[in-house]
Scaffold this active site. Structure first.
Site, PDB file in Angstrom:
ATOM      1  N   HIS A  13      -3.977   2.483  -2.112  1.00  0.00           N
ATOM      2  CA  HIS A  13      -3.797   3.513  -3.027  1.00  0.00           C
ATOM      3  C   HIS A  13      -5.097   4.685  -2.054  1.00  0.00           C
ATOM      4  O   HIS A  13      -5.012   5.934  -2.411  1.00  0.00           O
ATOM      5  CB  HIS A  13      -5.815   2.779  -3.752  1.00  0.00           C
ATOM      6  CG  HIS A  13      -4.984   1.506  -4.687  1.00  0.00           C
ATOM      7  ND1 HIS A  13      -5.543   0.563  -4.706  1.00  0.00           N
ATOM      8  CD2 HIS A  13      -3.783   2.106  -5.855  1.00  0.00           C
ATOM      9  CE1 HIS A  13      -5.056  -0.699  -5.149  1.00  0.00           C
ATOM     10  NE2 HIS A  13      -4.593   0.600  -5.874  1.00  0.00           N
ATOM     11  N   LYS A  35       5.565   1.952  -5.723  1.00  0.00           N
ATOM     12  CA  LYS A  35       5.675   0.724  -6.205  1.00  0.00           C
ATOM     13  C   LYS A  35       6.189  -0.072  -7.686  1.00  0.00           C
ATOM     14  O   LYS A  35       6.553  -0.445  -7.150  1.00  0.00           O
ATOM     15  CB  LYS A  35       4.271  -0.454  -4.890  1.00  0.00           C
ATOM     16  CG  LYS A  35       5.275  -1.968  -5.467  1.00  0.00           C
ATOM     17  CD  LYS A  35       4.129  -2.568  -4.238  1.00  0.00           C
ATOM     18  CE  LYS A  35       2.890  -3.038  -5.773  1.00  0.00           C
ATOM     19  NZ  LYS A  35       2.802  -3.708  -6.743  1.00  0.00           N
TER      20      LYS A  35
END
Lengths: 280, 280
Positions: free
Chosen positions: A37, A149
């Site tokens: 993140h 991902k």
């Protein structure tokens, strides 16, 4: 960094910034932020004047029996990490702020959500598309950043934004990995020590696939079979899917050309995913 | 007035206007413009710097066997009328411009589309919500104008815009009627002379309902029964539905308070709708 829970306040603040000519980048997350993140936030900050990070564990993308209730949360740490990575706003609304009484609207992207994770998570991508459409509209962002991902999610959201003529550019950013190769994920925290050690086989299977393709293999079935062999070395791993798909349609590919190679593997009740995008 | 068929060109032009501080109003239509549409354009022009009128017969809101192919079209007249009413842009894209190959995204508003016209037109409001979401995004409009004749459509779109946090205000404008009371509609052109004469019973039934309610009647079933009696005076009319519904949920109401009173009546293969909104 401003911490905002209210939609109207967030809209008002960001519209003023936008009208003054500032560019806005958004990083939608479910919180429990990790290096993956943070790399998105850093990239967003490099390319936009204002970065908004949303932290919202979105109930509509969880199926019955999935891990909505136990999904890891740590808002305090998220604030510290988001700010240090360059976020200007952390938007953390309640579920009732996002889905008030009488809420009835959903965005669906057909076909692209049927394969891969869509098989075992019916309705998941409808929930994802809906919340992201809302976050795009709330933020009025010029750019949005997503991790590779969740590659299927990215391809679905890119389709949604194009189909609905949304005035925003979507960016896919590299997977950030632990030193042994395991893709970072908020769900890694669920793994026992033994599971964690064996979880490396997802990235090993992808490395095996890549090596085969670089050696000239073009038959998807051969690549998948090799990946299965690698994953099955782990006694704790249970394959949910190993797939080679077309990056536009996300339907199964027979031959290697431009593909997403993706797998989902369960360790006990913890489901991990990983992928590579290849072009030969 | 600019006539634009291309999405990118339209977006580019309107974003420049918007960034210079101009307000934008949109009037989404399927063309074959009548006085009802023109009143929307005039209202839009009164309240916005720039008015875009879209003319697009949207295939995704027509069911199999409906009148997509024979829906009346007259782009040349539409241009003349839209310009005279104050439109700055007439946006008339092709179906393949709006739904290119690989298009997969749909917006659904649950529940509100189940009753009234939704009963006989499954998928209709999904098509409407999808095209209007696209038109809102393409135009970047601040305000959108809809006729009350399609009241269910308006309530659904208002729900969609609120639910998806769209930065646009929706306005409902009065039904424009022929001298005998028939609500203006592009589909009125389908009526034979005999059907046209009897089509006035829709507005007569609504007038009857209104009179009853003004006289104190509060039982929806009594109002509906009276309306049925009026419509059945016409030998050519076939009632599809006559309903009293709640204006928020659009579900059947038992007692009169704040309601949409709506009916759909067929004359041969031509289906007409009309309504009033009442508050006691």
């Amino acid at each position: 960094m401003k911490i905002l829970k209210n939609i109207n306040e967030t809209v008002k603040f960001l519209r003023t910034e936008k009208m003054s000519g500032k560019s806005i980048g958004i990083v939608p997350t479910m919180g429990y932020l990790h290096e993956g993140h943070l790399s998105l936030i850093q990239t967003a900050k490099k390319n936009n004047d204002i970065v908004i990070v949303s932290v919202f564990v979105n109930p509509t993308q969880f199926g019955p029996g999935e891990d909505l209730d136990k999904y890891p949360r740590d808002l305090e740490q998220d604030c510290i990490k988001a700010e240090s990575a360059g976020a200007d706003i952390l938007f953390c609304p309640s579920a009732s702020e996002i889905y008030p009484d009488g809420y009835h609207t959903y965005v669906s992207v057909e076909k692209l959500g049927d394969n891969l994770c869509g098989n075992s998570r019916p309705g998941h991508f409808r929930g994802v598309a809906t919340i992201v459409a809302k976050l795009f509209n709330i933020s009025g962002a010029d750019n949005a950043y997503f991790g590779q991902k969740d590659a299927q999610q990215f391809f679905i959201l890119r389709r949604m934004a194009a189909d609905l003529n949304m005035d925003i550019r979507l960016h896919i950013c590299p997977i950030i990995r632990e030193p042994d190769g395991l893709a970072m994920s908020s769900r890694n925290v669920y793994l026992t020590r033994d599971q964690r050690r064996e979880a490396v086989i997802l990235s090993e299977a992808l490395a095996g696939a890549k090596a085969l393709i670089e050696a000239g293999e073009r038959n998807a079935a051969v690549v998948i079979s090799e990946m299965n062999k690698i994953v099955n070395k782990s006694e704790l791993a249970k394959v949910e899917y190993i797939k080679v798909v077309d990056t536009e349609t996300l339907s199964d590919a027979e031959y290697i050309d431009k593909n997403l190679i993706a797998l989902a593997v369960c360790f006990g009740s913890t489901r991990l995913i990983d992928n590579i995008i290849i072009e030969v």
